[in-house]
Design an enzyme around this catalytic site. Structure first.
Site, mmCIF file in Angstrom:
data_model
loop_
_atom_site.group_PDB
_atom_site.id
_atom_site.type_symbol
_atom_site.label_atom_id
_atom_site.label_comp_id
_atom_site.label_asym_id
_atom_site.label_seq_id
_atom_site.Cartn_x
_atom_site.Cartn_y
_atom_site.Cartn_z
ATOM 1 N N PRO A 1 78.598 49.098 61.636
ATOM 2 C CA PRO A 1 77.224 50.299 61.958
ATOM 3 C C PRO A 1 78.018 51.268 60.782
ATOM 4 O O PRO A 1 79.289 51.768 61.506
ATOM 5 C CB PRO A 1 76.911 51.708 63.908
ATOM 6 C CG PRO A 1 76.917 50.211 64.654
ATOM 7 C CD PRO A 1 78.145 49.480 63.955
ATOM 8 N N GLU A 2 77.179 51.910 60.052
ATOM 9 C CA GLU A 2 77.677 53.489 59.411
ATOM 10 C C GLU A 2 77.770 54.932 59.434
ATOM 11 O O GLU A 2 77.701 54.658 61.328
ATOM 12 C CB GLU A 2 77.409 53.324 58.330
ATOM 13 C CG GLU A 2 76.957 52.268 57.532
ATOM 14 C CD GLU A 2 77.333 52.359 55.950
ATOM 15 O OE1 GLU A 2 78.015 53.122 55.130
ATOM 16 O OE2 GLU A 2 77.343 50.853 55.396
ATOM 17 N N LYS B 1 83.797 56.401 62.181
ATOM 18 C CA LYS B 1 83.419 55.380 62.602
ATOM 19 C C LYS B 1 83.711 55.344 64.659
ATOM 20 O O LYS B 1 83.637 54.405 65.235
ATOM 21 C CB LYS B 1 83.599 54.416 61.951
ATOM 22 C CG LYS B 1 82.366 54.062 61.121
ATOM 23 C CD LYS B 1 82.752 52.695 60.019
ATOM 24 C CE LYS B 1 82.021 52.155 59.158
ATOM 25 N NZ LYS B 1 82.517 51.340 58.621
ATOM 26 N N ARG C 1 94.636 60.697 61.593
ATOM 27 C CA ARG C 1 94.946 58.716 60.819
ATOM 28 C C ARG C 1 93.743 59.347 59.792
ATOM 29 O O ARG C 1 93.334 57.693 59.206
ATOM 30 C CB ARG C 1 94.929 57.784 61.783
ATOM 31 C CG ARG C 1 96.298 57.508 62.693
ATOM 32 C CD ARG C 1 96.432 56.319 62.917
ATOM 33 N NE ARG C 1 95.680 55.841 64.100
ATOM 34 C CZ ARG C 1 95.292 56.202 65.870
ATOM 35 N NH1 ARG C 1 96.404 56.998 65.939
ATOM 36 N NH2 ARG C 1 94.995 55.876 66.269
ATOM 37 N N ASN D 1 79.593 49.868 53.864
ATOM 38 C CA ASN D 1 79.726 49.107 52.445
ATOM 39 C C ASN D 1 78.144 49.247 51.674
ATOM 40 O O ASN D 1 78.032 49.077 50.788
ATOM 41 C CB ASN D 1 79.257 47.301 52.721
ATOM 42 C CG ASN D 1 79.458 46.753 51.797
ATOM 43 O OD1 ASN D 1 80.717 46.959 50.943
ATOM 44 N ND2 ASN D 1 79.440 45.282 52.649
ATOM 45 N N ARG E 1 84.899 41.646 52.031
ATOM 46 C CA ARG E 1 83.432 42.437 51.989
ATOM 47 C C ARG E 1 82.413 41.991 50.893
ATOM 48 O O ARG E 1 83.779 42.569 49.633
ATOM 49 C CB ARG E 1 83.110 43.623 52.060
ATOM 50 C CG ARG E 1 84.683 43.839 53.933
ATOM 51 C CD ARG E 1 83.421 43.348 54.891
ATOM 52 N NE ARG E 1 82.276 43.957 54.832
ATOM 53 C CZ ARG E 1 81.561 44.917 55.499
ATOM 54 N NH1 ARG E 1 82.918 46.319 56.049
ATOM 55 N NH2 ARG E 1 80.397 46.143 55.759
#
Length: 312
Positions: free
Chosen positions: A2-3, A52, A167, A208, A298
């Protein structure tokens, strides 16, 4: 995977469906038993997303102003998902349409309910038995959320949560998202912009689909070095992502094709995306065949005419 917009939708859904409730937390699978024991019986006081990463903040007392003492950190990764179920009152009025089943790139409205007739009290609701390897189960007053297959599921302190945020790069969906920090980080590196947009320490939440579509809309080839992309063009990409991802939060879908380009091709994906998953199909703008290659394991997509390749 999931984005970022889906994770923000999850944060809103948990706030709406479980906020302020004392929750029963368990681990039917058993792998999260110790963590579940720390959270069981506590009240959900905060929900938050960054990229995410999903954070659910819980506190033991009934004080509505109490700050969370522990946070449940979830990263769904490639295979993780949340499944919701509940009684007839387990619905939300938020524009995102929560609750949902399988909150991800494609979402379906919550099924079920108890068949309550007009003017009648809802029948007693029993949560369904866990299906599959449920890592964590969160049970509230009117519904349940089951987590399966996450990359990360752990209980952390406030300090540890802050370290996670440190991070991560700026998130276009957060109020503290810093577009100039994104621009500076990209221009300081000799890596390709296609790699950098997927680096969560540079830009949090983009996957992506958003990578391919944002680069196409900005007419930037994914193999162009970050340091060679003008700052103005990177600001354009950031501003575009803010709009596209906010729309994703509202609708639960990623749609990047502008109105004037929709309907030019019959395939369904051409109504939603310019280049993602459309290799060898005609570009909706110029008609050239969409290209595809591999970048860091990817798939990456672009139009060779609209997005000119960089000089070697």
């Amino acid at each position: 995977m999931p984005e970022g917009h889906s994770i923000h939708r999850l944060a809103l859904a948990f706030r709406e469906l479980f906020g302020g409730q004392r929750l029963a937390v368990s681990s039917p699978q058993g792998r999260f038993a110790d963590g579940a024991a720390l959270l069981d019986g506590q009240v959900l006081r905060a929900t938050e997303a960054h990229g995410k990463q999903l954070f659910l903040g819980l506190a033991p007392g009934d004080d509505a102003g109490a700050l969370p003492e522990r946070w449940l950190r979830i990263h769904l990764g490639l295979y993780g998902s949340w499944t919701f179920a509940g009684d007839a009152t387990f619905t939300g009025d938020h524009a995102i349409g929560a609750p949902r089943r399988r909150v991800g790139e494609e979402e379906r409205a919550l099924e079920g309910g108890d068949g309550k007739e007009a003017g009648q009290e809802p029948a007693a609701w029993e949560p369904p038995a866990p299906r599959g390897a449920v890592r964590a189960r969160i049970l509230g007053e009117h519904g349940v959320a089951d987590l399966t297959g996450p990359t990360a599921c752990e209980v952390i302190t406030g300090e540890e949560k802050s370290a996670v945020h440190e991070r991560l790069g700026p998130d276009p969906l957060r109020e503290d998202g810093d577009g100039e920090a994104f621009v500076a980080a990209v221009r300081a590196r000799r890596r390709t912009v296609g790699e950098l947009l997927m680096d969560q320490s540079i830009l949090a939440g983009v996957g992506n689909i958003y990578r391919a579509e944002a680069l196409f809309r900005a007419r930037v080839h994914p193999r162009r070095l970050g340091k060679n992309v003008p700052a103005a063009r990177l600001r354009e990409i950031w501003d575009d992502l803010v709009v596209l991802m906010r729309d994703g939060v509202e609708t639960g879908r990623i749609v990047t094709v502008r109105a004037e380009h929709q309907g030019r091709q019959p395939d369904t994906e051409a109504q939603r995306w310019y280049v993602y998953h459309r290799s060898r199909q005609p570009c909706l703008v110029c008609g050239a065949s969409v290209s595809e290659a591999e970048m860091q394991a990817r798939r990456v997509f672009w139009c060779p005419r609209c997005q000119r390749a960089p000089r070697q």
